[in-house]
Each structure stands twice: as C-alpha cells, then as structure tokens.
Design a protein around this motif. Sequence first.
Motif, mmCIF file in Angstrom:
data_model
loop_
_atom_site.group_PDB
_atom_site.id
_atom_site.type_symbol
_atom_site.label_atom_id
_atom_site.label_comp_id
_atom_site.label_asym_id
_atom_site.label_seq_id
_atom_site.Cartn_x
_atom_site.Cartn_y
_atom_site.Cartn_z
ATOM 1 N N PHE A 246 6.580 -0.722 -10.025
ATOM 2 C CA PHE A 246 5.739 -0.734 -8.923
ATOM 3 C C PHE A 246 4.561 -1.371 -9.190
ATOM 4 C CE2 PHE A 246 2.672 1.868 -6.560
ATOM 5 C CZ PHE A 246 2.680 1.188 -5.452
ATOM 6 N N TYR A 247 3.766 -1.423 -10.402
ATOM 7 C CA TYR A 247 2.658 -1.862 -10.915
ATOM 8 C C TYR A 247 3.111 -3.388 -11.035
ATOM 9 C CZ TYR A 247 -2.055 -1.214 -12.578
ATOM 10 O OH TYR A 247 -3.335 -1.107 -12.782
ATOM 11 N N ASP A 248 4.034 -3.913 -11.387
ATOM 12 C CA ASP A 248 4.258 -5.293 -11.233
ATOM 13 C C ASP A 248 4.273 -5.780 -9.928
ATOM 14 O OD1 ASP A 248 4.441 -5.730 -14.164
ATOM 15 O OD2 ASP A 248 6.694 -5.602 -14.082
ATOM 16 N N ALA A 249 4.771 -4.992 -8.773
ATOM 17 C CA ALA A 249 4.906 -5.582 -7.553
ATOM 18 C C ALA A 249 3.633 -5.616 -6.996
ATOM 19 C CB ALA A 249 5.827 -4.648 -6.866
ATOM 20 N N LEU A 250 2.637 -4.553 -7.431
ATOM 21 C CA LEU A 250 1.168 -4.824 -6.690
ATOM 22 C C LEU A 250 0.462 -5.844 -7.282
ATOM 23 C CD1 LEU A 250 0.550 -0.744 -7.344
ATOM 24 C CD2 LEU A 250 0.315 -2.080 -5.099
ATOM 25 N N TYR A 251 0.560 -6.176 -8.840
ATOM 26 C CA TYR A 251 0.013 -7.113 -9.524
ATOM 27 C C TYR A 251 0.409 -8.414 -8.785
ATOM 28 C CZ TYR A 251 -1.110 -10.232 -13.178
ATOM 29 O OH TYR A 251 -1.559 -11.453 -14.027
ATOM 30 N N ALA A 252 1.725 -8.488 -8.591
ATOM 31 C CA ALA A 252 2.240 -10.085 -8.015
ATOM 32 C C ALA A 252 1.492 -10.345 -6.646
ATOM 33 C CB ALA A 252 3.743 -9.752 -7.994
ATOM 34 N N VAL A 253 1.507 -9.325 -5.698
ATOM 35 C CA VAL A 253 1.104 -9.636 -4.480
ATOM 36 C C VAL A 253 -0.192 -9.536 -4.252
ATOM 37 C CG1 VAL A 253 1.199 -7.221 -3.467
ATOM 38 C CG2 VAL A 253 1.596 -9.253 -1.926
ATOM 39 N N HIS A 254 -1.077 -8.768 -5.135
ATOM 40 C CA HIS A 254 -2.453 -8.800 -4.803
ATOM 41 C C HIS A 254 -3.164 -9.590 -5.745
ATOM 42 C CE1 HIS A 254 -1.973 -4.513 -3.396
ATOM 43 N NE2 HIS A 254 -1.791 -4.938 -2.483
ATOM 44 N N MET A 255 -2.664 -10.116 -6.876
ATOM 45 C CA MET A 255 -3.546 -10.828 -7.845
ATOM 46 C C MET A 255 -2.778 -12.271 -7.854
ATOM 47 S SD MET A 255 -4.859 -8.139 -10.480
ATOM 48 C CE MET A 255 -6.011 -9.065 -11.355
ATOM 49 N N LYS A 256 -1.361 -12.218 -8.547
ATOM 50 C CA LYS A 256 -0.724 -13.305 -8.976
ATOM 51 C C LYS A 256 -0.374 -14.408 -7.666
ATOM 52 C CE LYS A 256 2.597 -13.267 -11.994
ATOM 53 N NZ LYS A 256 4.058 -12.511 -12.393
ATOM 54 N N LEU A 257 -0.053 -13.659 -6.671
ATOM 55 C CA LEU A 257 0.099 -14.579 -5.435
ATOM 56 C C LEU A 257 -1.179 -15.262 -5.221
ATOM 57 C CD1 LEU A 257 1.576 -15.556 -3.016
ATOM 58 C CD2 LEU A 257 1.218 -13.292 -1.760
ATOM 59 N N PRO A 258 -2.276 -14.529 -4.867
ATOM 60 C CA PRO A 258 -3.516 -15.344 -4.464
ATOM 61 C C PRO A 258 -3.838 -16.232 -5.416
ATOM 62 C CG PRO A 258 -3.741 -13.118 -3.939
ATOM 63 C CD PRO A 258 -2.662 -13.106 -4.793
ATOM 64 N N PHE B 258 0.936 -1.251 -0.084
ATOM 65 C CA PHE B 258 0.055 -0.041 0.032
ATOM 66 C C PHE B 258 0.854 1.213 -0.017
ATOM 67 C CE2 PHE B 258 -2.634 3.187 2.350
ATOM 68 C CZ PHE B 258 -3.715 3.415 1.439
ATOM 69 N N GLU B 259 1.152 1.878 -1.202
ATOM 70 C CA GLU B 259 1.751 3.098 -1.380
ATOM 71 C C GLU B 259 1.364 3.865 -2.278
ATOM 72 O OE1 GLU B 259 5.803 1.968 -2.079
ATOM 73 O OE2 GLU B 259 6.081 0.952 -0.208
ATOM 74 N N LYS B 260 1.460 5.399 -2.327
ATOM 75 C CA LYS B 260 1.085 6.153 -3.216
ATOM 76 C C LYS B 260 1.666 6.092 -4.358
ATOM 77 C CE LYS B 260 -0.613 9.665 0.144
ATOM 78 N NZ LYS B 260 -0.472 11.109 0.493
ATOM 79 N N ASP B 261 0.846 6.299 -5.568
ATOM 80 C CA ASP B 261 1.209 6.187 -6.949
ATOM 81 C C ASP B 261 2.638 7.218 -7.098
ATOM 82 O OD1 ASP B 261 -0.678 4.634 -7.572
ATOM 83 O OD2 ASP B 261 -1.712 5.995 -8.725
ATOM 84 N N ALA B 262 2.311 8.602 -6.465
ATOM 85 C CA ALA B 262 3.138 9.398 -6.660
ATOM 86 C C ALA B 262 4.703 9.403 -6.152
ATOM 87 C CB ALA B 262 2.944 10.784 -5.825
ATOM 88 N N VAL B 263 4.756 8.294 -5.092
ATOM 89 C CA VAL B 263 6.064 8.015 -4.575
ATOM 90 C C VAL B 263 6.816 7.103 -5.571
ATOM 91 C CG1 VAL B 263 7.218 6.492 -2.692
ATOM 92 C CG2 VAL B 263 5.042 7.811 -2.258
ATOM 93 N N HIS B 264 6.195 6.712 -6.628
ATOM 94 C CA HIS B 264 6.824 5.653 -7.522
ATOM 95 C C HIS B 264 6.798 6.498 -8.974
ATOM 96 C CE1 HIS B 264 7.299 2.419 -4.766
ATOM 97 N NE2 HIS B 264 6.244 2.766 -4.302
ATOM 98 N N ALA B 265 6.739 7.512 -9.298
ATOM 99 C CA ALA B 265 6.749 8.211 -10.286
ATOM 100 C C ALA B 265 7.881 7.999 -11.389
ATOM 101 C CB ALA B 265 6.946 10.047 -10.180
ATOM 102 N N ASP B 266 9.151 7.548 -10.724
ATOM 103 C CA ASP B 266 10.087 6.994 -11.487
ATOM 104 C C ASP B 266 10.429 5.734 -11.817
ATOM 105 O OD1 ASP B 266 10.798 9.790 -11.523
ATOM 106 O OD2 ASP B 266 12.127 9.713 -9.715
ATOM 107 N N ASP B 267 9.638 4.711 -10.954
ATOM 108 C CA ASP B 267 9.705 3.550 -11.305
ATOM 109 C C ASP B 267 7.990 2.768 -11.291
ATOM 110 O OD1 ASP B 267 9.035 3.874 -8.660
ATOM 111 O OD2 ASP B 267 10.407 1.826 -8.110
ATOM 112 N N LEU B 268 7.147 3.500 -11.783
ATOM 113 C CA LEU B 268 5.869 3.311 -12.160
ATOM 114 C C LEU B 268 5.656 1.801 -12.526
ATOM 115 C CD1 LEU B 268 2.600 5.115 -12.879
ATOM 116 C CD2 LEU B 268 3.138 3.098 -14.229
ATOM 117 N N TYR B 269 6.250 1.325 -13.581
ATOM 118 C CA TYR B 269 6.321 0.043 -14.341
ATOM 119 C C TYR B 269 6.688 -1.006 -13.285
ATOM 120 C CZ TYR B 269 5.946 -3.129 -18.006
ATOM 121 O OH TYR B 269 5.620 -4.196 -19.085
#
Length: 237
Positions: A97-109, A84-95
Amino acid sequence: MQTVLITGASRRLGLFLTRAFLDDGFRVIALTRSPGTELNALACDSLQIIETDYGCQASLQSAVEHIRQSSSSLRLLVHNASLFEKDAVHADDLYRFYDALYAVHMKLPAFLNESLGDLLHCEEDPGCIVHMTDIYAENPNPAFGLYCSTKAGLENLNKTYAKKYAPGIRVNAIAPGPLMFLPDHSAEDKAAVFSETLIKVESGFHPILQGIRFILDNRFITGTTLKIDGGRSIGKL
C-alpha cells in the motif's frame, strides 16, 4: 489551441476539470488508470484519453511517448491522480500500500515533470504545473498517516520543481479541504467535517477550477500552495 494534461481524469475532480477545460476551448490529454463511462462520453477531437498504469515505468514511458507524438507544447499539467484510504484498511499489506501511495503521489508527478518539462518551458509565457496536495500534508490525520506523508512529500517536490524550472515553468500546488462528500458519507460524517470547517458548505469542485485559473493568470506566482479548504486547516484541532 493550448493543451492541458490532467492525471486521474476519469472521476470526481479530474473529470470535472477535464470537462471544464474542454468547455473553455482547451485541448485536454486525460491520463487515467481506467477511463470509465463518463470520461469516454466526453469523446471529441479535443480530448485524448491515455490509459496507463501509474505504478509501472514502462506504461508511463509509453504514455509520455504518446503525449510527445501528439503535442509540441503544454500549457498546464495538473497532478490530480490520488489514492486516499485509511492505514487500517491495509494492515495486512502495508508495504504494498505504501508503495502504491508513493507511486501515485510522488513518483508519477516527478516522472511526468522530468519527462515533459521541455513541453511546458517558455521564457515569454511560462507553462504551469499544479500539484494537488492536501491540507493534511501540514497537519496529518493519524488515520491516514501514510497518505499524509506522501502528500507532504509532494509538497516538497512542488518547491523543488519551482526552484528547478524557474523562470520558464511556474510550479504551484493547491491544498484542498472538503469539497464534495462521497455517497457513503453519513450525516454524522458530514457534521463532523463541518464542525471543523469555518465555511460550512459542500463547495463542489468549482473552487479548485477557480484556483487553477488564478495560477494560470497570475504571472508572478510560483513555488506556493493555495489552501482552498473553507478554512478547515485552521478550524480543525
């Protein structure tokens, strides 16, 4: 002794649930990226701690093999791990970061549901899967847009697996609201949250445990999402 598997078990809600289910007499498998001192302090014969990388298939496959070696069945799988982190924190590594979110919230389950479904399946007394989603999945917060989108994806997976695994496994979700503030939340932050929450208290994690117990005890519930949010989902604009 029945077995519960909890992801993200080393801190906050995951640690609370691990402790609570141990106290209730369950055997707990705690899946975590890093155990930490508090989880390690719970060490006992009824606790199995498995350290794994949520974004690495080989690491997760190794974790699944350890689970299958030690357990012939599962009563409950709680998908609690989250980022759980704000998008703005990852302006320089958005891609990334999005992979990490997808991995933990969707791929892992999805991976654990597919890999361990047979351990949960029982026609007479179905095992349970509980996905921890978020009220933001329904009404997203623009500051956390990427997080919200993957939690919304998890909501869809919840319905998918409820259909796929019925009646041998019951699959539900819990969408929490504000439970326990972080140490860095200011008085202003707390006031802003309470201004949009109907029940204006810091509930702690016990209401989530009550929700999971309700799901376990009610044999006629599957494919649903329990909002345990103090009314925040309708209190906020």
